[in-house]
Design a protein around this motif. Structure first.
Motif, PDB file in Angstrom:
ATOM      1  N   LEU A 380      10.617  -0.696  -8.850  1.00 25.91           N
ATOM      2  CA  LEU A 380      10.917   0.844  -9.303  1.00 25.91           C
ATOM      3  C   LEU A 380      10.003   1.396 -10.048  1.00 25.91           C
ATOM      4  CD1 LEU A 380      12.752   3.250  -8.138  1.00 25.91           C
ATOM      5  CD2 LEU A 380      14.126   2.753  -9.941  1.00 25.91           C
ATOM      6  N   GLU A 381       9.946   0.568 -11.251  1.00 24.93           N
ATOM      7  CA  GLU A 381       8.948   0.895 -12.413  1.00 24.93           C
ATOM      8  C   GLU A 381       7.685   1.294 -12.038  1.00 24.93           C
ATOM      9  OE1 GLU A 381       8.907  -0.259 -16.878  1.00 24.93           O
ATOM     10  OE2 GLU A 381       8.771  -1.966 -15.659  1.00 24.93           O
ATOM     11  N   ALA A 382       7.173   0.253 -11.176  1.00 24.24           N
ATOM     12  CA  ALA A 382       5.822   0.165 -10.454  1.00 24.24           C
ATOM     13  C   ALA A 382       5.369   1.502  -9.953  1.00 24.24           C
ATOM     14  CB  ALA A 382       5.306  -1.028  -9.671  1.00 24.24           C
ATOM     15  N   LEU A 383       6.250   2.010  -9.223  1.00 21.87           N
ATOM     16  CA  LEU A 383       6.145   3.265  -8.466  1.00 21.87           C
ATOM     17  C   LEU A 383       5.685   4.454  -9.274  1.00 21.87           C
ATOM     18  CD1 LEU A 383       9.093   3.477  -5.836  1.00 21.87           C
ATOM     19  CD2 LEU A 383       6.750   2.637  -5.409  1.00 21.87           C
ATOM     20  N   LEU A 384       6.278   4.453 -10.666  1.00 24.68           N
ATOM     21  CA  LEU A 384       5.771   5.421 -11.556  1.00 24.68           C
ATOM     22  C   LEU A 384       4.308   5.394 -12.072  1.00 24.68           C
ATOM     23  CD1 LEU A 384       8.589   5.022 -14.147  1.00 24.68           C
ATOM     24  CD2 LEU A 384       8.494   6.991 -12.278  1.00 24.68           C
ATOM     25  N   GLN A 394      -2.505  -7.620  -6.701  1.00 20.45           N
ATOM     26  CA  GLN A 394      -3.201  -8.259  -7.252  1.00 20.45           C
ATOM     27  C   GLN A 394      -3.750  -9.689  -6.736  1.00 20.45           C
ATOM     28  OE1 GLN A 394      -5.374  -7.380  -9.291  1.00 20.45           O
ATOM     29  NE2 GLN A 394      -6.243  -9.167 -10.655  1.00 20.45           N
ATOM     30  N   PHE A 395      -2.770 -10.324  -6.310  1.00 24.72           N
ATOM     31  CA  PHE A 395      -2.848 -11.875  -5.812  1.00 24.72           C
ATOM     32  C   PHE A 395      -2.569 -11.931  -4.240  1.00 24.72           C
ATOM     33  CE2 PHE A 395      -1.172 -12.114 -10.297  1.00 24.72           C
ATOM     34  CZ  PHE A 395      -2.385 -12.347 -10.896  1.00 24.72           C
ATOM     35  N   ARG A 446      -3.318 -17.386 -13.840  1.00 22.86           N
ATOM     36  CA  ARG A 446      -3.190 -17.420 -15.429  1.00 22.86           C
ATOM     37  C   ARG A 446      -1.965 -16.867 -15.865  1.00 22.86           C
ATOM     38  NH1 ARG A 446      -9.547 -15.771 -16.322  1.00 22.86           N
ATOM     39  NH2 ARG A 446     -10.357 -17.526 -15.371  1.00 22.86           N
ATOM     40  N   ILE A 447      -1.002 -16.739 -14.853  1.00 22.70           N
ATOM     41  CA  ILE A 447       0.654 -16.175 -15.434  1.00 22.70           C
ATOM     42  C   ILE A 447       1.242 -17.635 -15.497  1.00 22.70           C
ATOM     43  CG2 ILE A 447       2.492 -15.073 -14.671  1.00 22.70           C
ATOM     44  CD1 ILE A 447       0.609 -13.141 -13.304  1.00 22.70           C
ATOM     45  N   ASN A 499       4.342 -13.475  -4.602  1.00 24.08           N
ATOM     46  CA  ASN A 499       4.943 -12.152  -4.837  1.00 24.08           C
ATOM     47  C   ASN A 499       5.577 -11.871  -6.062  1.00 24.08           C
ATOM     48  OD1 ASN A 499       7.856 -11.024  -3.306  1.00 24.08           O
ATOM     49  ND2 ASN A 499       5.948  -9.920  -3.269  1.00 24.08           N
ATOM     50  N   ALA A 500       6.297 -13.111  -6.741  1.00 21.41           N
ATOM     51  CA  ALA A 500       6.794 -12.836  -7.854  1.00 21.41           C
ATOM     52  C   ALA A 500       5.705 -12.541  -8.979  1.00 21.41           C
ATOM     53  CB  ALA A 500       7.715 -13.962  -8.283  1.00 21.41           C
ATOM     54  N   TYR A 501       4.704 -13.399  -8.745  1.00 22.15           N
ATOM     55  CA  TYR A 501       3.410 -13.165  -9.960  1.00 22.15           C
ATOM     56  C   TYR A 501       2.785 -11.709  -9.616  1.00 22.15           C
ATOM     57  CZ  TYR A 501       3.710 -17.862 -11.665  1.00 22.15           C
ATOM     58  OH  TYR A 501       3.909 -19.112 -12.468  1.00 22.15           O
ATOM     59  N   ASN A 502       2.765 -11.243  -8.399  1.00 27.98           N
ATOM     60  CA  ASN A 502       2.187  -9.898  -8.405  1.00 27.98           C
ATOM     61  C   ASN A 502       3.234  -8.938  -8.909  1.00 27.98           C
ATOM     62  OD1 ASN A 502      -0.072  -9.593  -6.883  1.00 27.98           O
ATOM     63  ND2 ASN A 502       0.893 -10.449  -5.046  1.00 27.98           N
ATOM     64  N   SER A 503       4.562  -9.066  -9.236  1.00 28.25           N
ATOM     65  CA  SER A 503       5.375  -8.159 -10.006  1.00 28.25           C
ATOM     66  C   SER A 503       5.072  -8.458 -11.314  1.00 28.25           C
ATOM     67  CB  SER A 503       6.981  -8.408  -9.379  1.00 28.25           C
ATOM     68  OG  SER A 503       7.250  -8.265  -8.289  1.00 28.25           O
ATOM     69  N   VAL A 504       4.893  -9.488 -11.831  1.00 26.88           N
ATOM     70  CA  VAL A 504       4.498  -9.852 -13.171  1.00 26.88           C
ATOM     71  C   VAL A 504       3.213  -9.292 -13.641  1.00 26.88           C
ATOM     72  CG1 VAL A 504       4.046 -11.708 -14.756  1.00 26.88           C
ATOM     73  CG2 VAL A 504       5.844 -12.111 -13.269  1.00 26.88           C
ATOM     74  N   TYR A 505       2.274  -9.053 -12.692  1.00 31.99           N
ATOM     75  CA  TYR A 505       0.994  -8.635 -13.107  1.00 31.99           C
ATOM     76  C   TYR A 505       1.230  -7.019 -13.277  1.00 31.99           C
ATOM     77  CZ  TYR A 505      -3.886  -7.163 -12.702  1.00 31.99           C
ATOM     78  OH  TYR A 505      -5.230  -6.512 -12.689  1.00 31.99           O
TER      79      TYR A 505
END
Length: 517
Positions: A380-384, A394-395, A446-447, A499-505
């Motif tokens: 949700l935060e990413a939609l902002l 990204q990955f 690199r995460i 998928n999780a690392y894309n959210s982290v990025y």
């Protein structure tokens, strides 16, 4: 019981005896002791630790539990035969206080087809067993196995004889889960009406869940005078299971006015922990829809429900998650969620109403929810911060190869990953093929996050079923979820971590933008 004790409902837990019978593998003595100590902390009054005569291991385990308990009463089960009763005594004789629980079948089908005896002979066996147990302890419980299908005249006769012989507790089991609440309550009522010495014993009930009536039958029995409930954590037990400890305890607590002052000694805030301990040790997952302790017990997906809970949690919650030891309720953001839910989530993340366009965010949220199923706060935060055009991941996984085998082959993986507009390749080893893949992905992205949860589930049936992998990772104090789906579970595992690392990025980009502003 006297005075206020007449209102106390004794909780008799049989997770270690009846519950263990349902497991594919027996528990170790150490595991049983861990569960027993947890039950004592939960406030259980009587713990049925096992069936000592069944094996030397069970004998030793019951003895160890009996010596370890400080408050709860240890109990051992025995058939109505001398060697069984003697075995319980040998196991528990060094305990400060203990109970011998002896039983015999009383229904016509059991008496005739299993015991092959006349009912009068069965009564004599029961009386002899109770008297022998009383030679060892003054805390003796007697059970009429299959009482739910026993002719009421025979049941009354057996209960009276057991009490006369010295049983301080008489248990009325619905062994095969056959009766319905009004019917089972009627059995208890009849016993109190017709058995002249019934005031000299505590009447107990032990209900199975074959028709889904175990909790209802147990609670109904309380209304007619029963004051002990035999149950298990998570409802673990033979066939469809036993009456659930957490259900009866919270029903009595939540509906205290209805039960006119009845109470238990259960520490409600320890219930969630108890459920998790038993589930983990016994390798018996708790169904998500399970009452009180299921993962969905305090979750809300419907927009109408979410709106009500946000305004007043009592609109859709009769107990709070905190009251049984969970941290909070769980609002699932799905396509069924309304604008009020999205607004509340963004507020919890620290965003004020005037910093975003709710209508625009909500429409994009619905598209994402239709695609993903469940949306998380960082989604949700990413939609902002990301538009439809620049929200490309990204990955991306471009290829992987894995070599694995027996103990003589070191698991090795090579991974080709798209990182932004570049392609990177890495190879390495690990403890297993998935570990090797994850080591490569961590270096390429690199995460360096900590994997906190990894679950594989089959989607479909047969050899061609897809494997779904769900992972949770912890990065800088925040949890991120990832999901991957493939007929190759190693590929599904790789997709889930990516998928999780894309959210982290994305979260890192958001944090950088906020710091610049």
């Amino acid at each position: 019981m006297s005075g206020n004790d007449k209102n106390r409902v004794i909780i008799f837990d049989t997770t270690l005896r009846d519950g263990e019978q349902a497991l594919q593998a027996s528990l170790s003595a150490r595991q049983k002791l861990q569960i027993a100590l947890m039950l004592e902390n939960l406030g259980v009054d009587v713990i049925e630790a096992g069936f000592p005569v069944s094996s030397p291991g069970d004998m030793a385990s019951v003895r160890e539990i009996g010596l370890a308990l400080k408050h709860a009463i240890p109990c051992g089960l025995s058939r109505a035969v001398d060697k069984d009763i003697d075995a319980v005594y040998e196991a528990l004789k060094d305990s400060h206080h203990y109970r011998i629980h002896t039983f015999i079948a009383t229904s016509a089908i059991h008496v005739q087809d299993k015991l092959k005896k006349d009912f009068s002979d069965v009564v004599q066996m029961a009386v002899r067993a109770v008297k022998r147990a009383r030679n060892y302890t003054d805390d003796v419980e007697f059970s009429c196995e299959d009482a739910g299908r026993t002719p009421i005249d025979h049941l009354c006769r057996m209960v009276e004889a057991a009490i006369d012989a010295g049983a301080g507790t008489v248990n009325i089991p619905d062994t095969v889960g056959y009766t319905l609440p009004q019917e089972f309550g009627g059995i208890i009522k009849t016993l109190f009406d017709r058995v002249p010495n019934i005031d000299k014993a505590v009447i107990s009930v032990h209900c199975h869940n074959d028709l889904g009536m175990a909790t209802a039958n147990s609670l109904t029995a309380l209304e007619y005078g029963a004051r002990q409930i035999e149950c298990t954590v998570n409802g673990l037990g033979e066939r469809a299971g036993n009456c659930s400890l957490e259900e009866v305890a919270m029903a009595i607590k939540t509906r205290s006015k209805y039960f006119e002052g009845l109470y238990t000694n259960i520490v409600a805030t320890n219930i969630a922990r108890a459920s998790q301990v038993v589930s983990g040790i016994c390798n018996e997952p708790v169904p998500s829809h399970k009452a009180i302790v299921g993962s969905n017990a305090f979750s809300h997906s419907s927009g109408i429900h979410q709106d009500g809970v946000l305004k007043n949690r009592e609109t859709y919650e009769i107990i709070t998650p905190e009251s049984v030891g969970f941290k909070d309720n769980n609002m699932h953001m799905t396509a069924r969620s309304g604008r009020h839910m999205i607004k509340a989530c963004l507020k919890n993340l620290g965003y004020q109403d005037d910093t975003y366009d709710l209508d625009s965010i909500y429409q994009r949220f619905l598209k994402l929810a239709d695609k993903k199923g469940q949306v998380f706060d960082y989604d949700l935060e990413a939609l902002l911060f990301f538009s439809e055009d620049d929200d490309e991941a990204q990955f991306g996984l471009l290829g992987l190869n894995v070599v694995a085998g027996d103990k003589n082959i070191i698991p090795t993986a090579s991974v080709k990953l798209r990182v932004g507009k570049r392609t990177r390749i890495d190879a390495g080893t690990g403890n297993g093929p998935i570990d090797a893949v994850y080591n490569c992905i961590t270096r390429l992205t690199r995460i360096d996050a900590s994997l906190t949860s990894f679950n594989i589930n089959a989607k479909g049936e047969g050899m061609n079923a897809q494997g779904q992998v769900d992972v949770d990772v912890l990065y800088e104090g925040r949890q991120y979820h990832g999901k991957g789906l493939s007929t190759d579970v190693i590929e599904a595992a790789a997709l889930a971590l990516i998928n999780a690392y894309n959210s982290v990025y994305r979260a890192k980009i958001i944090h950088t933008k906020e710091n610049k502003e």
